[in-house]
Design an enzyme around this catalytic site. Structure first.
Site, PDB file in Angstrom:
ATOM      1  N   CYS A  91      66.743 -40.496 -43.845  1.00 59.64           N
ATOM      2  CA  CYS A  91      67.819 -41.006 -42.979  1.00 59.64           C
ATOM      3  C   CYS A  91      67.939 -40.253 -41.656  1.00 59.64           C
ATOM      4  CB  CYS A  91      69.148 -41.024 -43.733  1.00 59.64           C
ATOM      5  SG  CYS A  91      69.793 -39.400 -44.201  1.00 59.64           S
ATOM      6  N   HIS A 140      74.378 -38.377 -45.416  1.00 57.14           N
ATOM      7  CA  HIS A 140      73.601 -39.572 -45.084  1.00 57.14           C
ATOM      8  C   HIS A 140      74.005 -40.061 -43.695  1.00 57.14           C
ATOM      9  CE1 HIS A 140      71.108 -43.052 -45.800  1.00 57.14           C
ATOM     10  NE2 HIS A 140      72.095 -43.854 -45.460  1.00 57.14           N
ATOM     11  N   HIS A 152      69.243 -48.015 -41.663  1.00 54.34           N
ATOM     12  CA  HIS A 152      69.111 -46.692 -42.279  1.00 54.34           C
ATOM     13  C   HIS A 152      67.953 -46.653 -43.261  1.00 54.34           C
ATOM     14  CE1 HIS A 152      71.457 -47.330 -46.289  1.00 54.34           C
ATOM     15  NE2 HIS A 152      71.029 -48.481 -45.841  1.00 54.34           N
TER      16      HIS A 152
END
Length: 181
Positions: A91, A140, A152
């Site tokens: 990510c 994240h 993502h």
């Protein structure tokens, strides 16, 4: 003073004398209105600071569009822990790579990115290109693509994807930043 049906008047306007002639019935003294211009910052022309701010915002918007476009081109690439492309991403590697393509250098990890970028944004204040962080510890990150979508690299075994930001993500939202300012 009246001469031949004309009235001559003298009016002071900002330190200078003005001699005006006109019909006797229209002779009304005029006053000069003094209008003060807004003060400019030392060493700048009026409005220059506002223009610089607009220019900076326009440049950021262009960079954000480039970052989103680059992230979108990675859709379908596999997730790989520590992956910073090309070909596989985690990510933060995807966020970093997208903004690097836009000419903005970011640190490597989600926590470092959040800390390094000074402009913080809210869930409702997010615009295209902002980086949105989720979960405790901001573990994240995704690139906001606008209109309620994010690009993502989700986790192992999955691929980079564009998703709709649901209530689940809103509940787990832990902050956002706007790189490139």
């Amino acid at each position: 003073m009246t001469t031949g049906g004309l009235v001559l008047t003298t009016t002071a306007a900002v330190g200078a004398s003005v001699l005006a002639a006109g019909p006797a019935q229209a002779a009304v003294p005029q006053r000069a209105a003094l209008v003060k211009a807004p003060a400019a910052a030392p060493g700048t022309a009026p409005g220059r600071a506002a223009t610089a701010k607009q220019s900076r915002a326009a440049k950021q918007k262009t960079r954000a569009a480039t970052a989103v476009k680059y992230a979108a081109k990675q859709i379908g690439d596999p997730y790989r822990y520590g992956g910073d492309g090309p070909g596989s991403w985690d990510c933060s590697g995807l966020a970093q790579g997208a903004w690097r393509k836009a000419g903005v250098k970011l640190p490597r990890t989600t926590q470092q990115i959040y800390k390094a970028v000074g402009k913080k944004v809210s869930w409702k204040g997010a615009v295209k290109g902002d980086l949105l962080f989720f979960y405790g510890g901001r573990s994240h990150v995704g690139v906001y693509a606008g209109h309620g979508y994010m690009i993502h690299a989700p986790n192992s075994g999955e691929k980079v994807k564009k998703i709709k930001l649901t209530r689940y993500y809103k509940r787990n939202f832990s902050g956002g930043v706007r790189p490139g300012l």
